[in-house]
Scaffold this motif. Structure first.
Motif, PDB file in Angstrom:
ATOM      1  N   THR A 157       0.798  -1.219   0.000  1.00 32.11           N
ATOM      2  CA  THR A 157       0.000   0.000   0.000  1.00 32.11           C
ATOM      3  C   THR A 157       0.841   1.285   0.000  1.00 32.11           C
ATOM      4  O   THR A 157       2.013   1.293   0.362  1.00 32.11           O
ATOM      5  N   THR A 158       0.167   2.386  -0.422  1.00 28.97           N
ATOM      6  CA  THR A 158       0.799   3.699  -0.549  1.00 28.97           C
ATOM      7  C   THR A 158       1.538   4.099   0.726  1.00 28.97           C
ATOM      8  O   THR A 158       2.707   4.495   0.686  1.00 28.97           O
ATOM      9  N   THR A 159       0.857   3.993   1.859  1.00 28.50           N
ATOM     10  CA  THR A 159       1.448   4.386   3.137  1.00 28.50           C
ATOM     11  C   THR A 159       2.713   3.595   3.439  1.00 28.50           C
ATOM     12  O   THR A 159       3.715   4.144   3.901  1.00 28.50           O
ATOM     13  N   ASN A 191      -6.777   0.742  -5.824  1.00 27.40           N
ATOM     14  CA  ASN A 191      -6.977   1.956  -5.029  1.00 27.40           C
ATOM     15  C   ASN A 191      -8.207   2.721  -5.521  1.00 27.40           C
ATOM     16  O   ASN A 191      -8.995   3.227  -4.726  1.00 27.40           O
ATOM     17  N   THR A 195     -11.194   0.660  -3.695  1.00 23.58           N
ATOM     18  CA  THR A 195     -11.497   1.503  -2.523  1.00 23.58           C
ATOM     19  C   THR A 195     -12.769   2.302  -2.768  1.00 23.58           C
ATOM     20  O   THR A 195     -13.568   2.496  -1.853  1.00 23.58           O
ATOM     21  N   GLY A 222      -6.261  11.474  -4.151  1.00 28.37           N
ATOM     22  CA  GLY A 222      -5.312  10.578  -4.802  1.00 28.37           C
ATOM     23  C   GLY A 222      -6.100   9.461  -5.469  1.00 28.37           C
ATOM     24  O   GLY A 222      -7.290   9.619  -5.786  1.00 28.37           O
ATOM     25  N   TRP A 223      -5.464   8.309  -5.641  1.00 27.22           N
ATOM     26  CA  TRP A 223      -6.149   7.215  -6.353  1.00 27.22           C
ATOM     27  C   TRP A 223      -7.377   6.746  -5.591  1.00 27.22           C
ATOM     28  O   TRP A 223      -8.431   6.511  -6.195  1.00 27.22           O
ATOM     29  N   CYS A 224      -7.254   6.627  -4.272  1.00 27.22           N
ATOM     30  CA  CYS A 224      -8.416   6.175  -3.491  1.00 27.22           C
ATOM     31  C   CYS A 224      -9.506   7.253  -3.484  1.00 27.22           C
ATOM     32  O   CYS A 224     -10.688   6.954  -3.697  1.00 27.22           O
ATOM     33  N   GLU A 243      -8.137  18.949  -0.788  1.00 28.25           N
ATOM     34  CA  GLU A 243      -6.775  18.592  -1.212  1.00 28.25           C
ATOM     35  C   GLU A 243      -5.784  19.628  -0.713  1.00 28.25           C
ATOM     36  O   GLU A 243      -6.153  20.759  -0.414  1.00 28.25           O
ATOM     37  N   LYS A 248      -3.785  18.203  -7.966  1.00 29.03           N
ATOM     38  CA  LYS A 248      -4.917  17.296  -7.702  1.00 29.03           C
ATOM     39  C   LYS A 248      -6.198  18.108  -7.479  1.00 29.03           C
ATOM     40  O   LYS A 248      -7.291  17.682  -7.860  1.00 29.03           O
ATOM     41  N   GLY A 277      -3.621   9.098   3.800  1.00 27.91           N
ATOM     42  CA  GLY A 277      -2.373   8.530   4.310  1.00 27.91           C
ATOM     43  C   GLY A 277      -1.677   9.514   5.251  1.00 27.91           C
ATOM     44  O   GLY A 277      -0.525   9.300   5.612  1.00 27.91           O
ATOM     45  N   ASN A 278      -2.362  10.557   5.654  1.00 25.25           N
ATOM     46  CA  ASN A 278      -1.745  11.580   6.509  1.00 25.25           C
ATOM     47  C   ASN A 278      -2.438  11.616   7.880  1.00 25.25           C
ATOM     48  O   ASN A 278      -3.472  11.004   8.084  1.00 25.25           O
ATOM     49  N   SER A 299     -10.755   5.681   5.221  1.00 21.90           N
ATOM     50  CA  SER A 299     -10.394   4.511   4.417  1.00 21.90           C
ATOM     51  C   SER A 299      -8.907   4.533   4.076  1.00 21.90           C
ATOM     52  O   SER A 299      -8.451   3.751   3.250  1.00 21.90           O
ATOM     53  N   HIS A 301      -4.817   4.095   5.246  1.00 18.47           N
ATOM     54  CA  HIS A 301      -4.264   2.879   5.847  1.00 18.47           C
ATOM     55  C   HIS A 301      -4.301   2.851   7.375  1.00 18.47           C
ATOM     56  O   HIS A 301      -4.697   1.861   7.975  1.00 18.47           O
ATOM     57  N   ASN A 347     -13.727   0.108   4.788  1.00 20.15           N
ATOM     58  CA  ASN A 347     -14.095  -0.915   3.790  1.00 20.15           C
ATOM     59  C   ASN A 347     -13.746  -2.317   4.269  1.00 20.15           C
ATOM     60  O   ASN A 347     -14.371  -3.288   3.850  1.00 20.15           O
ATOM     61  N   HIS A 354     -11.845  -5.021  -0.741  1.00 20.78           N
ATOM     62  CA  HIS A 354     -12.026  -4.895  -2.190  1.00 20.78           C
ATOM     63  C   HIS A 354     -12.617  -6.161  -2.795  1.00 20.78           C
ATOM     64  O   HIS A 354     -12.292  -7.266  -2.374  1.00 20.78           O
TER      65      HIS A 354
HETATM   66  N1  LIG Z   1      -9.015   1.267   2.114  1.00 21.91           N
HETATM   67  C1  LIG Z   1      -8.224   0.525   1.364  1.00 21.91           C
HETATM   68  O1  LIG Z   1      -8.482  -0.653   1.129  1.00 21.91           O
HETATM   69  C2  LIG Z   1      -7.015   1.136   0.753  1.00 21.91           C
HETATM   70  C3  LIG Z   1      -6.554   0.707  -0.497  1.00 21.91           C
HETATM   71  C4  LIG Z   1      -5.446   1.340  -1.063  1.00 21.91           C
HETATM   72  C5  LIG Z   1      -4.777   2.334  -0.352  1.00 21.91           C
HETATM   73  N2  LIG Z   1      -5.230   2.701   0.898  1.00 21.91           N
HETATM   74  C6  LIG Z   1      -4.596   3.761   1.695  1.00 21.91           C
HETATM   75  O2  LIG Z   1      -5.308   4.976   1.406  1.00 21.91           O
HETATM   76  C7  LIG Z   1      -4.438   6.103   1.571  1.00 21.91           C
HETATM   77  C8  LIG Z   1      -4.432   6.920   0.273  1.00 21.91           C
HETATM   78  O3  LIG Z   1      -3.893   6.122  -0.780  1.00 21.91           O
HETATM   79  P1  LIG Z   1      -3.770   6.696  -2.282  1.00 21.91           P
HETATM   80  O4  LIG Z   1      -3.223   5.575  -3.086  1.00 21.91           O
HETATM   81  O5  LIG Z   1      -5.021   7.359  -2.679  1.00 21.91           O
HETATM   82  O6  LIG Z   1      -2.608   7.790  -2.047  1.00 21.91           O
HETATM   83  P2  LIG Z   1      -2.280   9.059  -2.951  1.00 21.91           P
HETATM   84  O7  LIG Z   1      -0.901   9.442  -2.564  1.00 21.91           O
HETATM   85  O8  LIG Z   1      -2.575   8.731  -4.384  1.00 21.91           O
HETATM   86  O9  LIG Z   1      -3.339  10.151  -2.449  1.00 21.91           O
HETATM   87  C9  LIG Z   1      -3.331  10.756  -1.196  1.00 21.91           C
HETATM   88  C10 LIG Z   1      -3.794  12.198  -1.412  1.00 21.91           C
HETATM   89  O10 LIG Z   1      -4.040  12.816  -0.157  1.00 21.91           O
HETATM   90  C11 LIG Z   1      -3.621  14.173  -0.246  1.00 21.91           C
HETATM   91  N3  LIG Z   1      -3.412  14.713   1.096  1.00 21.91           N
HETATM   92  C12 LIG Z   1      -2.378  14.510   1.958  1.00 21.91           C
HETATM   93  N4  LIG Z   1      -2.563  15.207   3.082  1.00 21.91           N
HETATM   94  C13 LIG Z   1      -3.746  15.875   2.950  1.00 21.91           C
HETATM   95  C14 LIG Z   1      -4.482  16.752   3.778  1.00 21.91           C
HETATM   96  N5  LIG Z   1      -4.056  17.113   4.985  1.00 21.91           N
HETATM   97  N6  LIG Z   1      -5.662  17.212   3.315  1.00 21.91           N
HETATM   98  C15 LIG Z   1      -6.112  16.892   2.092  1.00 21.91           C
HETATM   99  N7  LIG Z   1      -5.462  16.064   1.255  1.00 21.91           N
HETATM  100  C16 LIG Z   1      -4.282  15.546   1.685  1.00 21.91           C
HETATM  101  C17 LIG Z   1      -2.352  14.104  -1.094  1.00 21.91           C
HETATM  102  O11 LIG Z   1      -2.053  15.349  -1.680  1.00 21.91           O
HETATM  103  C18 LIG Z   1      -2.731  13.045  -2.137  1.00 21.91           C
HETATM  104  O12 LIG Z   1      -3.307  13.614  -3.298  1.00 21.91           O
HETATM  105  C19 LIG Z   1      -3.080   5.516   1.952  1.00 21.91           C
HETATM  106  O13 LIG Z   1      -2.977   5.470   3.362  1.00 21.91           O
HETATM  107  C20 LIG Z   1      -3.152   4.092   1.399  1.00 21.91           C
HETATM  108  O14 LIG Z   1      -2.234   3.239   2.027  1.00 21.91           O
HETATM  109  C21 LIG Z   1      -6.339   2.154   1.441  1.00 21.91           C
END
Ligand SMILES: NC(=O)c1ccc[n+]([C@@H]2O[C@H](COP(=O)([O-])OP(=O)(O)OC[C@H]3O[C@@H](n4cnc5c(N)ncnc54)[C@H](O)[C@@H]3O)[C@@H](O)[C@H]2O)c1
Length: 425
Positions: A157-159, A191, A195, A222-224, A243, A248, A277-278, A299, A301, A347, A354
């Motif tokens: 995962t991204t995190t 993602n 997600t 981001g992607w999620c 964002e 983005k 992820g923050n 949702s 990590h 989720n 998923h």
């Molecule tokens: N629920 C699931 O099953 C699942 C699946 C995949 C990934 N994840 C987790 O979801 C999280 C996001 O993954 P991703 O792939 O979308 O990452 P990503 O890096 O593509 O997107 C994260 C977005 O959050 C934004 N962001 C960061 N801090 C912010 C803030 N304070 N306010 C607003 N926006 C902010 C970033 O600019 C970025 O665009 C990660 O923790 C990842 O590990 C969860």
């Protein structure tokens, strides 16, 4: 149920195995790419005798990954990557029907979770499949001498990849890590569509609310976040995006969403979903502005995207209304804030994670990354690596074939044109 093999394990109830086996076989129907890899692994045995730990959400899809690794000859053990995401029947079936030691119980305490991470390290893995980098981080912090036994790790995962990169920058990552998340056949589908759909599934299963007409705030595009926003709009919600990345943010605007700071959105939203992820992207000051009855979930990590410690301090003792639904009453204004799944991945906490069809490609990447690490043992430098792009193309080709979809390929004339520069206007 078949006889329980004489192995150590820690699951909720081994008698749930039959339900788990059915669930695993049901998921397998939607995982044709992973099945093909399993069949090849069974004949070629590329992982013969490799000691492997997988720290993952213990779901039916992960069970199919474990079957592929086992078919390839790996000696695998599984632990949960999240205290709330385990499917207890699947954990039981893996032990009972496949003889794979599993240490995972839905609802396990943080203490038990950490004990399982250490049990995994006691196994002295040569390969670590990680989801969020907890096993690798514990290895580096507590068992650094053991690091030389590790051929390499894969990260789902991204995190986890952000953490691995930080370990590499700090000079403490001494083995190669494959960034599975960064494969296109992972994040573009898992993602985004995985997600997107399963997060709404989790919210709906926990609350049974109607999304149509509600204002749903997605924090992180981001992607999620893109997936959650897209699917929420499809169900009639008015979606607001938060964002911090200007590119983005423009993308969200041009995708047709309202974009604003979280402080402004706090007072507007009916439902909030964090996927950044923050840390503390929804903080005390934001909870203080929310409407009575606002629903908040995460949702991303880790469970620290919502500052629930802050919310607890400003509220009365939370009351559990239904499974995965807790109500906090803010002392200052009497507003009720509804938190889902204790702020953990909604989720996986309240739904089943998923769908198998996307995990088919994610876990094909996992299986091929493990094979790649074993094949290139000793050749890869420490650091975060991508699988070769041809592997992405191969996985996508197999997926298309399984879906019965044909696509065109370039003609000889087109290949020549794409490699030339002489022809212009
Ligand atoms: N629920 C699931 O099953 C699942 C699946 C995949 C990934 N994840 C987790 O979801 C999280 C996001 O993954 P991703 O792939 O979308 O990452 P990503 O890096 O593509 O997107 C994260 C977005 O959050 C934004 N962001 C960061 N801090 C912010 C803030 N304070 N306010 C607003 N926006 C902010 C970033 O600019 C970025 O665009 C990660 O923790 C990842 O590990 C969860």
């Amino acid at each position: 149920m078949s006889a329980i093999p004489a192995i150590e394990y820690d699951v909720k109830d081994i008698n749930l195995a039959l339900d788990g086996k059915r669930r695993i076989e049901w998921a397998e129907r939607e995982m044709p790419v992973l099945r093909l890899i399993r069949e090849r692994f069974a004949s070629e045995k590329p992982l013969e005798g490799v000691r492997l730990v997988a720290c993952a959400h213990i779901t039916a899809e992960t069970a199919n990954l474990a079957r592929a690794l086992q078919a390839g000859g790996a000696e695998a053990i599984l632990i949960a990557s999240n205290p709330l995401s385990t499917q207890d029947d699947v954990a039981a079936a893996l032990v009972s029907d496949w003889g794979i030691p599993v240490y995972a119980i839905k609802g396990e305490t943080t203490e038990t979770y950490n004990r399982h991470v250490r049990t995994a390290l006691d196994f002295h893995p040569e390969i670590i499949i990680d989801d969020g980098s907890d096993v690798v981080a514990t290895l580096i912090k507590e068992r650094s001498a053991q690091a030389k036994e590790v051929i390499g790790t894969t990260e789902e995962t991204t995190t986890g990849i952000v953490r691995l990169q930080a370990m590499f920058n700090a000079g403490v990552l001494t083995f190669p890590s494959m960034a599975v998340n960064d494969a296109q056949t992972k994040h573009l589908f898992d993602n985004r569509y995985g997600t997107g759909q399963s997060t709404l599934d989790g919210i709906i299963r926990a609350t049974n609310i109607l999304l149509a007409g509600r204002t749903l705030v997605v924090v992180g595009y981001g992607w999620c976040g893109k997936g959650v926003a897209l699917r929420a709009r499809g169900m009639g919600a008015n979606v607001v995006v938060i964002e911090i990345d200007p590119v983005k943010a423009v993308e969200a605007v041009m995708d047709g969403f309202r974009v604003m700071p979280i402080k402004e959105a706090s007072a507007l939203g009916d439902i909030f979903v964090t996927v950044t992820g923050n840390r503390h992207v929804i903080d005390g000051q934001h909870f203080a502005h929310m409407k009575d009855g606002a629903i908040v979930c995460n949702s991303g990590h880790f469970d620290l995207e919502l500052n629930l410690v802050g919310l607890r301090e400003m509220s009365d003792e939370p009351v559990t209304l239904r499974p995965f639904v807790q109500e906090y009453k803010v002392k200052a204004n009497g507003h009720r804030i509804i938190v889902l799944g204790e702020g953990r991945l909604i989720n996986l906490a309240a739904a089943e994670g998923h769908p198998a069809s996307v995990m088919d490609m994610s876990f094909a990447n996992q299986a091929l990354s493990v094979e790649y690490l074993v094949k290139h043992k000793g050749d890869l430098p420490p650091g975060v690596h991508l699988l070769p792009r041809e592997v992405d193309a191969e996985i996508a080709t197999l997926k298309l074939r399984a879906l019965g979809i044909n696509i065109d390929s370039l003609t000889a004339e087109q290949i020549e044109y794409m490699n030339s520069w002489e022809t212009g206007t």
